[in-house]
Design an enzyme around this catalytic site. Structure first.
Site, mmCIF file in Angstrom:
data_model
loop_
_atom_site.group_PDB
_atom_site.id
_atom_site.type_symbol
_atom_site.label_atom_id
_atom_site.label_comp_id
_atom_site.label_asym_id
_atom_site.label_seq_id
_atom_site.Cartn_x
_atom_site.Cartn_y
_atom_site.Cartn_z
ATOM 1 N N ASP A 29 -13.148 12.343 5.000
ATOM 2 C CA ASP A 29 -13.715 12.537 3.667
ATOM 3 C C ASP A 29 -15.181 12.909 3.853
ATOM 4 O OD1 ASP A 29 -13.952 12.707 0.952
ATOM 5 O OD2 ASP A 29 -13.259 10.673 0.529
ATOM 6 N N ASP B 208 -16.851 17.463 -3.147
ATOM 7 C CA ASP B 208 -16.535 17.518 -4.569
ATOM 8 C C ASP B 208 -17.305 16.426 -5.318
ATOM 9 O OD1 ASP B 208 -14.665 15.852 -2.914
ATOM 10 O OD2 ASP B 208 -14.119 15.103 -4.893
ATOM 11 N N CYS C 194 7.286 -11.952 2.465
ATOM 12 C CA CYS C 194 8.201 -10.905 2.927
ATOM 13 C C CYS C 194 8.845 -11.280 4.246
ATOM 14 C CB CYS C 194 7.506 -9.539 2.972
ATOM 15 S SG CYS C 194 6.737 -9.075 4.519
ATOM 16 N N CYS D 207 8.286 -9.520 7.212
ATOM 17 C CA CYS D 207 7.626 -8.915 8.371
ATOM 18 C C CYS D 207 7.278 -10.001 9.399
ATOM 19 C CB CYS D 207 6.376 -8.135 7.942
ATOM 20 S SG CYS D 207 4.878 -9.108 7.735
ATOM 21 N N CYS E 202 4.957 -12.713 8.250
ATOM 22 C CA CYS E 202 5.524 -13.611 7.250
ATOM 23 C C CYS E 202 6.606 -14.529 7.826
ATOM 24 C CB CYS E 202 6.064 -12.815 6.073
ATOM 25 S SG CYS E 202 4.753 -12.020 5.132
HETATM 26 N N1 GUN Z 1 -12.013 9.094 -2.444
HETATM 27 C C1 GUN Z 1 -11.581 8.524 -3.588
HETATM 28 N N2 GUN Z 1 -11.739 9.375 -4.634
HETATM 29 C C2 GUN Z 1 -12.277 10.502 -4.140
HETATM 30 C C3 GUN Z 1 -12.673 11.753 -4.733
HETATM 31 O O1 GUN Z 1 -12.550 11.988 -5.932
HETATM 32 N N3 GUN Z 1 -13.183 12.697 -3.879
HETATM 33 C C4 GUN Z 1 -13.334 12.462 -2.537
HETATM 34 N N4 GUN Z 1 -13.824 13.433 -1.767
HETATM 35 N N5 GUN Z 1 -12.978 11.298 -1.973
HETATM 36 C C5 GUN Z 1 -12.459 10.336 -2.764
HETATM 37 ZN ZN ZN Z 2 4.861 -9.838 5.493
#
Ligand code: GUN
Ligand code: ZN
Length: 670
Positions: free
Chosen positions: A85, A120, A270, A272, A275
């Site tokens: 990201d 963005d 659960c 797993c 758990c």
């Molecule tokens: N992570 C959570 N929401 C967003 C988003 O709207 N844009 C970006 N780039 N990362 C995110």
């Molecule tokens: Zn579990």
């Protein structure tokens, strides 16, 4: 192109996403890795792909240098596909960051990310329209810049537009035309945190409808397993989870039906290994760090298990049944499930026309399922008749059982047993209206409404189960369906049992005349073909010296011949026609271009004639109304019939994809 679809159900798909560090199967969950701080080996729990944050790396001198020197894969010690990201999230949290779009894209490319993200602007929900528009403009400019800046880097371009469906749609349309590899849907975290699932539905649907179906979509920040099935069913392919660790830090167990706090647990939630190996008391007695790791491991286990469950449901064709079950665990999820009613028509477009598993009715929300919407639409394809006779439901398949009851008895004494008294209603106020006496005989039942007896063995009209104890929503649905359908007939004759069962309050008069009813095999095969291929297809297919061959064991229709020449075979499992070459020729003759056709280019023509399957990249045109799993015609650009087969995608997908198979060819014309 890096993505292809392997299986479909509702708007969900199982796909293959190719990246420089390997191919992953979608839907995929990417655990969030904190560069430099990660202590949990997510691969051990089933992570095939992870996401980390390029901005955090960029801001930290030591991490930055390591990443530039050895690459991001070494930095976070993961050799599969890595998404990064861009810092947009930090932008939305802290209001300001000190890197620009170009810099962060170049940086992601340099550190060897598999899929990078442009910068963005995550506009929060419910802001003023002006702000959403202004910020969207910037997001769009940066998307364009990103395309120009990148070298070979695969890129995310995030759909923004706050809670304005038209802005989301506009954004999706614009970035959808640029050549991005993945289309995340952004800025939904505040909505997810506040259980605003209806708003998430509206945002996802207004985006997905306008994004190219050939690209995967990432629902950014959706990491709780309770939303996965729903999100997949409305078209999301990728998820990221920081939640697995954030919840664990807070002693919270994630489950597909909600969140459990350790302090309230006397039993582990659960099956797993965490758990089964520990009790809640064991965990409470531990040091925080140790406990956190174990709960995080459970959270990953349960999240990956849910993804596997969803994939199997897609393959089975019962994803929406899983969704209906999951959505019952929180009223706001149920709200979003009910919201699917608004999107029936898009859902129907992408949902395969024929499936392996039966339709199970799980409550009034099932009335919005694409199978029902499609059935009511396809009824319009059937031959027009003057009168409609509506019978109550009885043992399936209705037509098989009614033959014995009605037709073997010329006096028809037993009709009364089946139907009770009969009533009629004229559709016109003018009772002297002239009309013929052709009859459509149908069963009135839920959830499919009206089931003409000729097509009652067709999927899903025989392959469904609903509780015999009726709910009020179904009664209303049946009444609305009937009042709509009645418009196509001059006279409706109806059994008192139907009137009572669905509390019908139309103005009926008693019907006293004898009722001549005939069901015959020719009608039946014509109806099925019309329902399957379009009005008039039955008469076009089944002309000549028609010879119907039935199974000796079941008595069901199997093959239709003209003399010795096979035209079509009725598939026993779902009651639909599979054509022969002769059948395909007849259908091709009858249906006008481009109906029911997939058009391939010259290069692919010889392969099609040989009976080789059709790859999407060779398709130059097709009938946009084709659904996945339908029997379709394969032609060249002069509309000469080359072959026929089963569509694996719908019309829009066939046109949009250029990798993977589009049609599984049954036979080529050589
Ligand atoms: N992570 C959570 N929401 C967003 C988003 O709207 N844009 C970006 N780039 N990362 C995110
Ligand atoms: Zn579990």
């Amino acid at each position: 192109m890096n993505f292809e679809i392997k299986y479909k159900d509702a708007l969900g798909r199982i796909g293959k996403l190719k990246t420089p560090h390997g191919t992953v199967e979608t839907p995929v969950l990417m655990p969030v890795i904190h560069p430099g701080k990660q202590t949990i080996d997510v691969k051990k729990y089933g992570a095939d792909m992870v996401i980390t944050n390029a901005y955090i790396i960029y801001k930290n001198e030591e991490l930055k240098n390591k990443a530039l020197e050895n690459g991001v894969h070494k930095l976070i010690n993961f050799n599969g596909p890595i998404v990064t990201d861009s810092g947009s999230f930090q932008l939305s949290e802290y209001g300001d960051i000190d890197v620009n779009n170009r810099e962060i894209i170049e940086f992601q490319e340099k550190i060897g990310t598999d899929i990078g993200t442009s910068l963005d602007i995550p506009t929060p929900p419910y802001v003023k329209r002006e702000r959403a528009e202004k910020e969207l403009e910037i997001t769009l400019e940066r998307a364009e810049e990103a395309i120009n800046v990148r070298g070979n880097l695969m890129l995310n371009s995030v759909v923004q537009g706050s809670t304005f469906p038209d802005l989301r749609a506009k954004c999706a349309q614009i970035i959808g035309k640029m050549d991005f590899e993945v289309y995340p849907i952004g800025a939904v975290v505040p909505l997810l945190e506040n259980y605003k699932y209806m708003d998430v539905l509206d945002i996802v649907m207004s985006s997905v409808q306008y994004l190219p179906p050939s690209r995967p979509r990432h629902l950014m920040g959706a990491g709780h397993p309770m939303i996965f099935a729903f999100a997949v069913a409305i078209g999301c392919d990728l998820f990221d989870s920081a939640a697995y660790i954030l919840y664990a830090q807070d002693d919270r167990f994630m489950m597909p039906d909600g969140t459990y706090k350790l302090e309230n647990l006397t039993h582990m939630p659960c099956s797993c290994e965490i758990c089964t190996d520990y009790t809640p008391q064991d965990l409470k007695n531990m040091k925080k760090e140790e406990r956190m790791k174990l709960i995080a491991a459970h959270n990953l286990n349960i999240s990956f298990a849910e993804i596997r469950r969803i994939k199997q449901a897609i393959i089975n064709g019962n994803l929406l049944e899983l969704v209906e079950n999951r959505c019952r665990s929180h009223p706001y999820l149920l709200n979003a499930l009910r919201g699917l009613k608004k999107y029936k028509s898009v859902m129907e477009e992408y949902d395969p026309a024929y499936k392996k598993s039966a339709f199970f009715y799980s409550g009034p929300e099932s009335l919005n399922r694409p199978e029902i919407y499609r059935h009511l639409k396809r009824l319009e394809r059937l031959p027009k008749k003057d009168k409609l006779v509506l019978l109550p439901s009885f043992k399936k398949p209705y037509s098989k059982n009614i033959k014995n009851i009605l037709l073997n008895n010329p006096e028809m004494e037993n009709v009364d047993d089946l139907t009770g008294k009969l009533y009629k209603i004229h559709n016109s106020s003018d009772n002297d209206l002239e009309y013929g006496d052709s009859v459509q005989l149908a069963v009135m039942d839920y959830p499919f409404g009206i089931i003409p007896l000729e097509i009652d063995e067709l999927y899903p009209l025989a392959q469904n189960e609903a509780p015999s104890c009726l709910d009020e929503d179904s009664k209303i649905f049946i009444r609305d369906t009937l009042s709509n359908y009645m418009k196509n007939f001059c006279e409706i004759i109806i059994s008192e049992k139907v009137i009572k069962k669905f509390d019908l309050d139309f103005k009926f008069k008693e019907y006293e005349k004898p009722l001549e009813i005939s069901l015959n095999d020719i009608n039946k095969i014509e109806y099925i073909a019309d329902y399957q291929f379009g009005e008039g297809s039955g008469k076009a297919l089944f002309t000549g010296n028609i010879n119907i061959i039935k199974s000796r064991k079941t008595g069901k229709i199997r093959h239709i011949h003209d003399g010795d020449v096979l035209i079509a075979t009725l598939r026993a499992s779902d009651g639909i026609f599979v054509l022969s070459m002769e059948g395909a020729k007849r259908l091709h003759n009858y249906l006008e271009y481009p109906q029911n056709r997939v058009v391939v280019n010259g290069d692919s023509e010889p392969f099609a004639r040989e009976g080789k399957s059709i790859f999407a990249k060779f398709v130059i045109d097709c009938d946009i109304n084709i659904r996945a799993n339908e029997e379709v015609l394969i032609v060249n650009e002069n509309d000469e019939l080359l072959a026929y087969g089963k569509s694996l995608l719908n019309g829009h997908e066939i046109m949009d994809f250029n990798v993977g198979q589009a049609v599984k060819t049954r036979k080529g014309g050589k």
